[in-house]
Design a protein around this motif. Sequence first.
Motif, short mmCIF file in Angstrom:
data_model
loop_
_atom_site.label_atom_id
_atom_site.label_comp_id
_atom_site.label_asym_id
_atom_site.label_seq_id
_atom_site.Cartn_x
_atom_site.Cartn_y
_atom_site.Cartn_z
N GLY A 53 0.83 -1.22 0.00
CA GLY A 53 0.00 0.00 0.00
C GLY A 53 0.85 1.25 0.00
N CYS A 54 1.94 1.24 0.77
CA CYS A 54 2.86 2.39 0.77
C CYS A 54 3.47 2.61 -0.61
N CYS A 55 3.83 1.52 -1.27
CA CYS A 55 4.41 1.62 -2.62
C CYS A 55 3.42 2.24 -3.59
N VAL A 56 2.18 1.78 -3.54
CA VAL A 56 1.15 2.31 -4.44
C VAL A 56 0.90 3.78 -4.16
N VAL A 57 0.84 4.15 -2.88
CA VAL A 57 0.59 5.55 -2.52
C VAL A 57 1.73 6.44 -3.00
N ILE A 58 2.96 6.00 -2.85
CA ILE A 58 4.11 6.81 -3.28
C ILE A 58 4.09 7.01 -4.78
N LEU A 87 0.56 12.12 -9.57
CA LEU A 87 -0.38 13.24 -9.42
C LEU A 87 0.35 14.56 -9.23
N SER A 88 1.50 14.54 -8.55
CA SER A 88 2.23 15.79 -8.36
C SER A 88 2.75 16.30 -9.70
N ASP A 89 3.14 15.37 -10.60
CA ASP A 89 3.56 15.80 -11.94
C ASP A 89 2.40 16.43 -12.70
N LEU A 90 1.21 15.85 -12.56
CA LEU A 90 0.03 16.40 -13.22
C LEU A 90 -0.29 17.80 -12.70
N PHE A 91 -0.27 17.96 -11.36
CA PHE A 91 -0.54 19.27 -10.78
C PHE A 91 0.51 20.29 -11.18
N GLU A 92 1.78 19.86 -11.24
CA GLU A 92 2.84 20.77 -11.66
C GLU A 92 2.61 21.25 -13.09
N MET A 93 2.22 20.34 -13.98
CA MET A 93 1.95 20.69 -15.36
C MET A 93 0.78 21.66 -15.46
N LEU A 94 -0.30 21.39 -14.71
CA LEU A 94 -1.47 22.27 -14.74
C LEU A 94 -1.14 23.65 -14.18
N LEU A 95 -0.40 23.71 -13.07
CA LEU A 95 -0.04 25.00 -12.50
C LEU A 95 0.89 25.79 -13.41
N ASP A 96 1.80 25.10 -14.11
CA ASP A 96 2.66 25.79 -15.07
C ASP A 96 1.83 26.39 -16.20
N ALA A 97 0.82 25.66 -16.68
CA ALA A 97 -0.02 26.17 -17.76
C ALA A 97 -0.82 27.39 -17.29
N VAL A 98 -1.39 27.31 -16.09
CA VAL A 98 -2.17 28.43 -15.55
C VAL A 98 -1.26 29.64 -15.34
N ALA A 99 -0.07 29.42 -14.80
CA ALA A 99 0.86 30.53 -14.57
C ALA A 99 1.27 31.18 -15.88
N THR A 100 1.47 30.39 -16.92
CA THR A 100 1.83 30.94 -18.22
C THR A 100 0.73 31.84 -18.76
N VAL A 101 -0.52 31.40 -18.64
CA VAL A 101 -1.64 32.21 -19.12
C VAL A 101 -1.77 33.50 -18.31
N ILE A 102 -1.68 33.37 -16.99
CA ILE A 102 -1.82 34.57 -16.13
C ILE A 102 -0.71 35.56 -16.41
N PHE A 103 0.53 35.09 -16.48
CA PHE A 103 1.63 36.01 -16.74
C PHE A 103 1.57 36.59 -18.15
N GLY A 104 1.03 35.84 -19.10
CA GLY A 104 0.84 36.38 -20.44
C GLY A 104 -0.16 37.52 -20.45
N VAL A 105 -1.26 37.34 -19.72
CA VAL A 105 -2.26 38.41 -19.63
C VAL A 105 -1.68 39.63 -18.93
N LEU A 106 -0.95 39.40 -17.83
CA LEU A 106 -0.33 40.53 -17.13
C LEU A 106 0.71 41.24 -18.01
N ALA A 107 1.44 40.49 -18.81
CA ALA A 107 2.41 41.10 -19.72
C ALA A 107 1.72 41.94 -20.78
N ALA A 108 0.58 41.46 -21.28
CA ALA A 108 -0.17 42.24 -22.28
C ALA A 108 -0.71 43.52 -21.66
N ILE A 109 -1.23 43.44 -20.44
CA ILE A 109 -1.73 44.65 -19.77
C ILE A 109 -0.59 45.64 -19.53
#
Length: 96
Positions: A50-55, A61-83
């Motif tokens: 169970g510990c192996c499966v959880v790890i 999942l952390s890789d997935l969240f990192e990818m999603l947060l990078d995409a959101v940050a790119t969009v937000i910073f792009g909008v701020l750069a345009a403003i």
Amino acid sequence: MNSPEPAVRPASNSSPARRTAVAVILSGLVFVVLWIMVFSMVTSLLIGAGCCVVIVAASSLSDLFEMLLDAVATVIFGVLAAIAAIFGAILGLFGF
């Protein structure tokens, strides 16, 4: 003129094989500790697996969240750069 040689990329620290190997080692340690603490072998194996499966699942999942947060940050910073570019252009017209 010669083009510069490509830089050697370091090996990835988060390869699936490395993650799985670490998870198996950690679950083996959990199994040994639980077995030494007088749990039954089956119980220790189940908890270690169970510990192996959880790890592995948490790592994926952390890789997935990192990818999603990078995409959101790119969009937000792009909008701020345009403003910022729009305000810079407006202020540039007035000589500020």
